[in-house]
Design a protein around this motif. Structure first.
Motif, PDB file in Angstrom:
ATOM      1  N   GLY A  13      -8.746   2.236   2.206  1.00 35.25           N
ATOM      2  CA  GLY A  13      -8.295   3.595   1.964  1.00 35.25           C
ATOM      3  C   GLY A  13      -9.148   4.336   0.948  1.00 35.25           C
ATOM      4  O   GLY A  13      -9.670   3.762  -0.008  1.00 35.25           O
ATOM      5  N   ARG A  16      -4.527  10.774  -0.344  1.00 36.75           N
ATOM      6  CA  ARG A  16      -4.600  10.428  -1.756  1.00 36.75           C
ATOM      7  C   ARG A  16      -5.538  11.323  -2.561  1.00 36.75           C
ATOM      8  O   ARG A  16      -5.528  11.289  -3.792  1.00 36.75           O
ATOM      9  CB  ARG A  16      -5.062   8.975  -1.904  1.00 36.75           C
ATOM     10  CG  ARG A  16      -4.050   7.961  -1.400  1.00 36.75           C
ATOM     11  CD  ARG A  16      -2.771   8.026  -2.207  1.00 36.75           C
ATOM     12  NE  ARG A  16      -3.041   7.884  -3.618  1.00 36.75           N
ATOM     13  CZ  ARG A  16      -3.132   6.725  -4.258  1.00 36.75           C
ATOM     14  NH1 ARG A  16      -2.955   5.600  -3.602  1.00 36.75           N
ATOM     15  NH2 ARG A  16      -3.366   6.683  -5.559  1.00 36.75           N
ATOM     16  N   MET A  63      -5.526   7.067   2.983  1.00 30.22           N
ATOM     17  CA  MET A  63      -5.446   5.617   3.045  1.00 30.22           C
ATOM     18  C   MET A  63      -5.738   5.097   4.445  1.00 30.22           C
ATOM     19  O   MET A  63      -5.761   3.873   4.649  1.00 30.22           O
ATOM     20  CB  MET A  63      -4.049   5.160   2.596  1.00 30.22           C
ATOM     21  CG  MET A  63      -3.699   5.533   1.168  1.00 30.22           C
ATOM     22  SD  MET A  63      -4.823   4.878  -0.075  1.00 30.22           S
ATOM     23  CE  MET A  63      -4.404   3.145   0.006  1.00 30.22           C
ATOM     24  N   VAL A  91      -9.314   6.755  -2.065  1.00 33.75           N
ATOM     25  CA  VAL A  91      -8.389   7.077  -3.151  1.00 33.75           C
ATOM     26  C   VAL A  91      -8.802   8.345  -3.891  1.00 33.75           C
ATOM     27  O   VAL A  91      -7.957   9.052  -4.435  1.00 33.75           O
ATOM     28  CB  VAL A  91      -8.299   5.887  -4.137  1.00 33.75           C
ATOM     29  CG1 VAL A  91      -7.296   6.176  -5.250  1.00 33.75           C
ATOM     30  CG2 VAL A  91      -7.909   4.626  -3.398  1.00 33.75           C
ATOM     31  N   MET A 149       0.836  -1.194   0.000  1.00 33.91           N
ATOM     32  CA  MET A 149       0.000   0.000   0.000  1.00 33.91           C
ATOM     33  C   MET A 149       0.867   1.239   0.000  1.00 33.91           C
ATOM     34  O   MET A 149       0.683   2.133  -0.784  1.00 33.91           O
ATOM     35  CB  MET A 149      -0.926  -0.006   1.206  1.00 33.91           C
ATOM     36  CG  MET A 149      -1.830  -1.215   1.222  1.00 33.91           C
ATOM     37  SD  MET A 149      -3.117  -1.059   0.010  1.00 33.91           S
ATOM     38  CE  MET A 149      -4.106   0.176   0.778  1.00 33.91           C
ATOM     39  N   SER A 165     -12.925   4.198  -3.192  1.00 35.68           N
ATOM     40  CA  SER A 165     -12.040   3.572  -2.216  1.00 35.68           C
ATOM     41  C   SER A 165     -11.392   2.313  -2.769  1.00 35.68           C
ATOM     42  O   SER A 165     -11.794   1.765  -3.806  1.00 35.68           O
ATOM     43  CB  SER A 165     -12.834   3.241  -0.948  1.00 35.68           C
ATOM     44  OG  SER A 165     -12.093   2.443  -0.057  1.00 35.68           O
TER      45      SER A 165
END
Length: 725
Positions: A455, A417, A431, A457, A280, A470
């Motif tokens: 997370g 993000r 995240m 995004v 990740m 996500s």
């Protein structure tokens, strides 16, 4: 412009003596002849325009050219009074203005008397002849001329047969004629003379050219000019002497090592997906285990506003805070010529087309920059604001004018993000599975939104809803009005981009009027109650499964799928374009033509920014707009989609590695890639007009302005590419 020639035998034609009959003055007249005896001097009267008489009825304006003729006139009686002089024709008026008759008189005075009389007889006979006979006389004279005389005729005629139309026509007619010219032709016309310059620089002409080009592409030439709505007197300084810094080759491996989502798949670790699934982010792997988020008190918006404005502006060190009282602008509105506005915007457009820019690097993040947004139209602060999010878990607020960092927002426990801000709030997605609502002016945390199991995004919000995508493959829609949330399921991989669309209006809602307390009382996400969402509210979502989906938020269903990419779709951009302007006639050779290619510009009404904005709004209101969807994928391509049919209109090839980010406006499209370059494209033609090199890592995010590109990279730098000249 050539004067029309007389037609022989046309009795209704315009009749005018080319030169009046000579007149012999008395001996008192000054003569340059050295004759010992007094002799008459031949003089000339100004030509008289005779419009209604037949050529045979014409009589010279002066007496006959010999003394005996003068005597016969005296015997017959006194000369009748001559009619009043009529208005001269264009040619003879110019002769009078230039003193042609006076020059001929002086040349005649320099001859002896005998020669003077011979010349006078020839001129007198020609002047008293009808026009058909004049043509015969001229033809005979031409047969007698040698090349030296013919050369003299050519030199004289090339000037005599030309007429300045703007010296004859009324100003209104002249401006009407010049209104058919393009910008380059007007500039060339202004170089002819001062009179032409006064006409060619007229504000009415340049305003029309501005209306044709500013904020849109001209249907005739294919060029468009930026609006520059927030044009400032102080341009962005440049700290880099080279517009295209050389990439550091030694950092290539480090860039790939720290890239949070690689392109190459690790089949040994996970044969079903790319390596980004396994790692990740490196920094998160070494971070302490996530703990429950602390309970942040939600400040009262009114008290927050009071606290932010209680300190006088002179004592407040935070430049982002709104001053307690509105400060009127000290400089009164002033106008500029529309031609100046055109020249300013043309410089920017030329720089875009030629790839000429200055580059600045904003340093502050300690890890890769994954998201950013900037705005130059905020009422306060006075400088353009840039906010960036990074894998260093912070969001930073920058003064884009001087490149200084003015705020650092920390609180997320993992990488940021996604982000979006308006005048009231900033929402960040991380995240760490949460989204946070901030007062970015004061740095206060207003709300923590929890709901995703993985997370976050991507996110987008408008005045009505907030949508987030996500790693958990879902899209959640948060209602600002009710505080409720529902989930859209359909993708089978990461949701990397979401885009809101109001299908009933002319474009996406960008005002974002919801205040910082819009989600203050938001309950835990629940799908039990139906949210109140305006009809026609749609949502686009892009995923690592290679598809793009269009959702109806009222029905909470997927209404269309866009299939065509063979790699993960990383970014989306929804653009509203004027219908029928998708394929303007542009120069096929791609050269920087400057005839009909340049938009036109001048300021007459209010300030340049206000007038340009008015032009754009008026042009937008008069034309029907349609949406165009643009996507970037890790298959190295950019695709332009027809929303109505779900088909690909155009595919742009050029990047040698995956495309992480795309941005577009009505004039151009830009893309950032894993190959560490930024490309500027002509959206309609599908051709790359410039490639910008300088980042040492993958370009993961970017934003497009009218005269700049702001990009973020995995190397931790934020770069500002300014085309303002």
């Amino acid at each position: 412009m050539s004067a029309p020639s007389s037609l022989p035998g046309n009795s209704t034609a315009y009749v005018c003596d080319t030169l009046p009959a000579p007149r012999l003055a008395s001996g008192k007249s000054c003569s340059r002849s050295s004759s010992p005896t007094p002799s008459p001097v031949t003089t000339f009267d100004a030509p008289i325009l005779v419009a209604d008489s037949e050529p045979s009825d014409l009589t010279p304006a002066s007496s006959t050219g010999t003394p005996s003729a003068q005597a016969s006139v005296k015997e017959e009686g006194p000369m009748p009074l001559q009619p009043p002089a009529r208005k001269l024709c264009v040619r003879h008026q110019r002769m009078a203005d230039e003193g042609t008759n006076l020059k001929l008189q002086q040349a005649l005075d320099a001859l002896p008397v005998a020669e003077r009389e011979a010349v006078s007889v020839i001129w007198s006979n020609f002047s008293s002849s009808p026009h058909p006979r004049r043509a015969l006389i001229l033809q005979g004279l031409l047969t007698m001329c040698c090349f030296s005389q013919l050369s003299l005729l050519t030199e004289q005629l090339s000037y005599l047969i030309r007429i300045d139309p703007f010296a004859i026509l009324p100003r209104e007619v002249s401006l009407k004629i010049l209104g058919y010219l393009d910008a380059t032709s007007l500039c060339r016309a202004a170089q002819v003379s001062r009179a032409w310059k006064g006409l060619a620089d007229d504000d009415i002409l340049w305003r029309g050219i501005c209306e044709q080009h500013i904020g849109q592409k001209c249907l005739k030439c294919g060029w468009g000019l930026p609006i520059l709505e927030k044009r400032r007197a102080v341009h962005l300084p440049s700290t880099s002497a080279s517009p295209c810094p050389t990439p550091v080759g030694s950092s290539q491996s480090a860039s790939h090592q720290h890239l949070k989502r690689r392109l190459d798949a690790d089949a040994a670790a996970d044969a079903s997906g790319p390596s980004k699934r396994a790692r990740m982010d490196l920094q998160e792997d070494h971070s302490p285990p996530s703990t429950p988020l602390p309970s942040y008190p939600s400040p009262d918006p009114e008290s927050a506003a009071e606290s932010s404005t209680s300190t006088p502006a002179s004592l407040n060190p935070n430049p982002l805070l709104v001053p307690p009282t509105p400060q009127p602008s000290s400089a009164s509105l002033h106008t500029r010529p529309w031609k100046d506005v055109y020249c300013e915007r043309l410089t920017v457009e030329r720089n875009w087309r030629r790839g000429r820019c200055t580059v600045r690097a904003l340093k502050g993040h300690t890890d890769g920059v994954m998201c950013l947004q900037f705005s130059e139209t905020l009422l306060h602060p006075s400088f353009p604001v840039l906010i960036t999010g990074s894998y260093d878990r912070t969001a930073r607020v920058w003064n884009l004018e001087n490149g200084t960092e003015v705020q650092c927002l920390s609180g997320h426990t993992r990488a940021i993000r996604a982000l979006q801000f308006d005048e009231a709030k900033l929402i960040t997605g991380s995240m760490d599975h949460t989204m946070r609502v901030w007062n970015w002016r004061t740095g206060q945390l207003l709300k923590v939104l929890e709901g995703h199991t993985e997370g976050v995004v991507c996110l987008r919000f408008d005045s009505n809803v907030l949508a987030s995508g996500s790693v958990d493959t879902t899209v959640k829609v948060w209602n600002f009005r009710t505080g409720e949330c529902f989930t859209l399921r359909g993708h089978c991989d990461w949701v990397n981009a979401v885009q809101l669309w109001d299908s009933t209006g002319t474009g996406t809602v960008s005002s974002c009027d919801a205040g910082p307390n819009a989600l203050e009382n938001a309950p835990t996400p629940s799908s039990s109650s139906a949210p109140q969402i305006d009809p026609g509210k749609m949502l686009f979502s892009a995923s690592d499964d290679g598809t793009i989906r269009l959702w109806d938020l009222c029905a909470r269903t997927c209404v269309r799928q866009f299939k065509g990419h063979v790699g993960q779709v990383q970014s989306l951009k929804l653009l509203m374009v004027d219908e029928g302007c998708e394929s303007p006639a542009t120069a096929s050779d791609g050269s920087d033509r400057e005839t009909s290619v340049e938009p036109q510009d001048s300021l007459t009404l209010a300030s340049s920014s206000q007038a340009s904005a008015q032009l754009s709004r008026r042009n937008t209101a008069e034309k029907r707009q349609k949406p165009v969807l643009i996507s970037g994928s890790l298959d190295n391509t950019i695709k332009v989609w027809d929303i109505d049919t779900g088909k690909v209109q155009r595919t742009l090839f050029g990047h040698i590695e995956g495309v992480w980010a795309v941005a577009s406006d009505k004039l151009r499209l830009v893309s950032g890639s894993h190959d560490r370059t930024i490309k500027v494209w002509s959206r309609e033609e599908g051709s790359c007009t410039a490639t910008l090199v300088g980042h040492r890592g993958a370009v993961t995010c970017l934003a497009l302005g009218e005269d700049k590109i702001v990009s973020g990279s995995d190397d931790g730098d934020v770069r500002v590419w300014s085309f303002s000249g």
